[in-house]
Scaffold this active site. Sequence first.
Site, PDB file in Angstrom:
ATOM      1  N   GLU A 171       0.793  -1.240   0.000  1.00 30.66           N
ATOM      2  CA  GLU A 171       0.000   0.000   0.000  1.00 30.66           C
ATOM      3  C   GLU A 171       0.822   1.285   0.000  1.00 30.66           C
ATOM      4  OE1 GLU A 171      -2.747  -0.457   3.246  1.00 30.66           O
ATOM      5  OE2 GLU A 171      -3.584  -2.291   2.405  1.00 30.66           O
ATOM      6  N   HIS A 249     -10.716  -5.851  -2.527  1.00 28.60           N
ATOM      7  CA  HIS A 249     -11.793  -5.670  -1.544  1.00 28.60           C
ATOM      8  C   HIS A 249     -12.951  -4.990  -2.271  1.00 28.60           C
ATOM      9  CE1 HIS A 249      -9.232  -6.767   1.799  1.00 28.60           C
ATOM     10  NE2 HIS A 249      -8.311  -5.920   1.389  1.00 28.60           N
ATOM     11  N   ASP A 280     -12.461 -10.143  -0.919  1.00 21.46           N
ATOM     12  CA  ASP A 280     -13.727 -10.232  -0.203  1.00 21.46           C
ATOM     13  C   ASP A 280     -14.729  -9.310  -0.888  1.00 21.46           C
ATOM     14  OD1 ASP A 280     -12.795  -7.795   0.822  1.00 21.46           O
ATOM     15  OD2 ASP A 280     -12.726  -8.475   2.898  1.00 21.46           O
TER      16      ASP A 280
END
Length: 457
Positions: A171, A249, A280
């Site tokens: 990130e 995500h 997810d």
Amino acid sequence: MTHVSARDSGRRATPLRLRAALVPIATGLVTVATTVALAASASAGTTLGAAAAQTGRYFGTAVAVNRLSDSAYVGILNREFTSVTAENEMKWDATEPSPNQFTYASGDRLVSHAEANGMRVRGHTLAWHQQQPRWTAVLSGTALRNAMLNHVTQVATHYRGRIDAWNVVNEAFADGGSGGRRDSNLQRTGDDWIEAAFRAARAADPGAKLCYNDYNTDGQNPKSNGVYAMVQDFKARGVPIDCVGFQSHFTARSPVPSDYQANLQRFVDLGVEVQITELDVEGSGSAQADSYARAVRACLAVSRCTGITVSGIRDTDSWRSSATPLLFDGNGTKKPAYTATLDALNAGGTTVPPTTPPAGDGDCAASVSVNSWSGGFVATVTVTAGPAGLNGWVVNLTLPSGATVTNVWSAQNTGTSGDVSFRNVSYNSSVGAGAGTEFGFQGTGNGPTGTATCARA
Ligand code: 9MR
């Protein structure tokens, strides 16, 4: 002193369990590929791991190590998944709570569980602006850079030979339209902090694939363009990077992008593998199921999208459990999203090539240190075993023209010039999982400078 390291390029391209079943009947990598393709059409996998293995992929999950004492959780984990990622236990705050004081107990527990169950391990994460120990807050500049590099070196060395792929840096790019780096204490040590982390990781564990991992990079957008430019630059300059992780995500406001597959493919076209690393999907029912299926299909359509990891097992295990984003409900019952995922995996796709150059890794890794003087050299070679350990090994390397091996210790050589191979002797044939052994040789002329490969023998 030159340092040469390389990996054989066949190992974890095919998941361990499947590979074990194929090795006795396969005489070469080409045969393995054919066998995998036939298996895919012959029968459907009944678990996520088995279904993914039909195309040479793994199917993994994030694991919270404290849940390994929950038998229902472990039952699903061992039945369904072929790879694990530590949810928090390998992060900087967890592994180095005080400067240069390392705590590996939780991470070790996960790696041991994975090894005992034939799963691979994705290491997460060596350098990240979040979940740093408190003591880094007072550091900046060279002191912080050195602390980060020491962390990368120590942790990657501790797990050397036992990690399939490391999220070396997590990130590091900014959200929004800039396409640039995120401001952070690490970024403020200089733009080259990411490549420095990758170089340190490669030196510490030459057998692990080294990945950059991020979120909101799943489609083509300014942020993923920034990551793309970095990978392109790293490849052009020889900075060691093998893979890019796409967290994936997904929510109602941030659904599976329509160009997901195209985005994965453009990174592969730069010469790296890609993986879906924290999948997810917020929601429930058929909408959620469709999103999972779309994500799986995108990966399976890209030959070097080598595996998929979901962000946990049951909805109640998720760090955002109210979004019910996972494949099993709180009782461990399979949701429609599970069935859609399994069906998408069984529908097949491209087969992962059994060799994944340039970043593949082998049953073992060889790293060579050369001490040269005018007219001669001594080379010391470290053989490091992968998670399966070794009962015999062979290292191949090429000497520059004019060089001749004059003396070898702790190995038996075939050839003395040009392509030379070195086999174990009786007392160092057996090398435990992740352990290493050394041999050496002396020669006239210049020492080896190219790659050395290691293979099981
Ligand atoms: O799942 C992790 C959760 O348990 C932690 O509380 C959280 C803290 O930052 O981090 C979660 O995992 C993150 C992952 O390591 C990197 N990608 C985003 C996830 C959420 O931040």
